[in-house]
Every structure is written in C-alpha cells, then in structure tokens.
Design a protein around this motif. Structure first.
Motif, PDB file in Angstrom:
ATOM      1  N   GLU A 264       6.533   8.673  -8.359  1.00  0.00           N
ATOM      2  CA  GLU A 264       6.660   9.712  -7.350  1.00  0.00           C
ATOM      3  C   GLU A 264       5.335  10.456  -7.259  1.00  0.00           C
ATOM      4  O   GLU A 264       4.669  10.683  -8.263  1.00  0.00           O
ATOM      5  CB  GLU A 264       7.788  10.691  -7.702  1.00  0.00           C
ATOM      6  CG  GLU A 264       9.172  10.084  -7.647  1.00  0.00           C
ATOM      7  CD  GLU A 264       9.615   9.446  -8.951  1.00  0.00           C
ATOM      8  OE1 GLU A 264       8.771   9.162  -9.828  1.00  0.00           O
ATOM      9  OE2 GLU A 264      10.817   9.211  -9.096  1.00  0.00           O
ATOM     10  N   GLY A 265       4.938  10.823  -6.071  1.00  0.00           N
ATOM     11  CA  GLY A 265       3.661  11.502  -5.876  1.00  0.00           C
ATOM     12  C   GLY A 265       2.524  10.541  -5.577  1.00  0.00           C
ATOM     13  O   GLY A 265       1.427  10.960  -5.251  1.00  0.00           O
ATOM     14  N   THR A 266       2.797   9.224  -5.651  1.00  0.00           N
ATOM     15  CA  THR A 266       1.777   8.225  -5.342  1.00  0.00           C
ATOM     16  C   THR A 266       1.576   8.154  -3.832  1.00  0.00           C
ATOM     17  O   THR A 266       2.536   8.176  -3.068  1.00  0.00           O
ATOM     18  CB  THR A 266       2.195   6.843  -5.869  1.00  0.00           C
ATOM     19  OG1 THR A 266       2.364   6.934  -7.283  1.00  0.00           O
ATOM     20  CG2 THR A 266       1.162   5.784  -5.548  1.00  0.00           C
ATOM     21  N   TRP A 267       0.317   8.094  -3.409  1.00  0.00           N
ATOM     22  CA  TRP A 267      -0.014   7.951  -1.984  1.00  0.00           C
ATOM     23  C   TRP A 267      -0.289   6.487  -1.676  1.00  0.00           C
ATOM     24  O   TRP A 267      -0.935   5.793  -2.455  1.00  0.00           O
ATOM     25  CB  TRP A 267      -1.261   8.769  -1.650  1.00  0.00           C
ATOM     26  CG  TRP A 267      -0.982  10.230  -1.548  1.00  0.00           C
ATOM     27  CD1 TRP A 267      -1.024  11.138  -2.565  1.00  0.00           C
ATOM     28  CD2 TRP A 267      -0.612  10.953  -0.379  1.00  0.00           C
ATOM     29  NE1 TRP A 267      -0.702  12.389  -2.107  1.00  0.00           N
ATOM     30  CE2 TRP A 267      -0.455  12.304  -0.755  1.00  0.00           C
ATOM     31  CE3 TRP A 267      -0.400  10.601   0.943  1.00  0.00           C
ATOM     32  CZ2 TRP A 267      -0.099  13.283   0.158  1.00  0.00           C
ATOM     33  CZ3 TRP A 267      -0.045  11.593   1.843  1.00  0.00           C
ATOM     34  CH2 TRP A 267       0.104  12.912   1.452  1.00  0.00           C
ATOM     35  N   TYR A 268       0.189   6.022  -0.531  1.00  0.00           N
ATOM     36  CA  TYR A 268      -0.045   4.662  -0.053  1.00  0.00           C
ATOM     37  C   TYR A 268      -0.710   4.772   1.314  1.00  0.00           C
ATOM     38  O   TYR A 268      -0.240   5.501   2.180  1.00  0.00           O
ATOM     39  CB  TYR A 268       1.280   3.902   0.095  1.00  0.00           C
ATOM     40  CG  TYR A 268       2.046   3.805  -1.199  1.00  0.00           C
ATOM     41  CD1 TYR A 268       1.831   2.749  -2.072  1.00  0.00           C
ATOM     42  CD2 TYR A 268       2.964   4.786  -1.558  1.00  0.00           C
ATOM     43  CE1 TYR A 268       2.521   2.659  -3.264  1.00  0.00           C
ATOM     44  CE2 TYR A 268       3.652   4.711  -2.754  1.00  0.00           C
ATOM     45  CZ  TYR A 268       3.430   3.642  -3.605  1.00  0.00           C
ATOM     46  OH  TYR A 268       4.109   3.572  -4.792  1.00  0.00           O
ATOM     47  N   CYS A 269      -1.820   4.072   1.510  1.00  0.00           N
ATOM     48  CA  CYS A 269      -2.516   4.071   2.799  1.00  0.00           C
ATOM     49  C   CYS A 269      -2.215   2.766   3.517  1.00  0.00           C
ATOM     50  O   CYS A 269      -2.197   1.701   2.886  1.00  0.00           O
ATOM     51  CB  CYS A 269      -4.021   4.222   2.602  1.00  0.00           C
ATOM     52  SG  CYS A 269      -4.463   5.845   1.962  1.00  0.00           S
TER      53      CYS A 269
END
Length: 48
Positions: A6-11
């Motif tokens: 949780e809190g991980t960013w995906y581009c």
C-alpha cells in the motif's frame, strides 16, 4: 495489487495516451481505494 505494498505508486499510459500515476491505498469496506494524478502530456513510448 500485493498486500503490504500500500502506498506504492505505479506509472502508466492511459487509453488516451496521457501519463498517469496511481497510488494503491489498500482495501476498505467499499473495495480497493486508489489515488491518482493525470498529466495532459503524451506518455513516453517504449518504441525507440
């Protein structure tokens, strides 16, 4: 999505070929929760 990340960013590119960043906030009683940012710029391409 993997629990513990949780809190991980995906581009990623959008279907309109813009650039988006999505943050997974985790699951809640209402289902998966996300935060996103969308830029009105052309997404980079992997095609040289």
């Amino acid at each position: 999505m993997v629990y513990g990340l949780e809190g991980t960013w995906y581009c990623m590119p959008t279907s309109a070929n813009h650039l988006a960043a999505v943050e997974w906030l985790g699951d809640s009683a209402d289902g998966p929760q996300f935060h996103y940012i969308l830029w009105d710029v052309t997404a980079p391409s992997d095609d040289g």
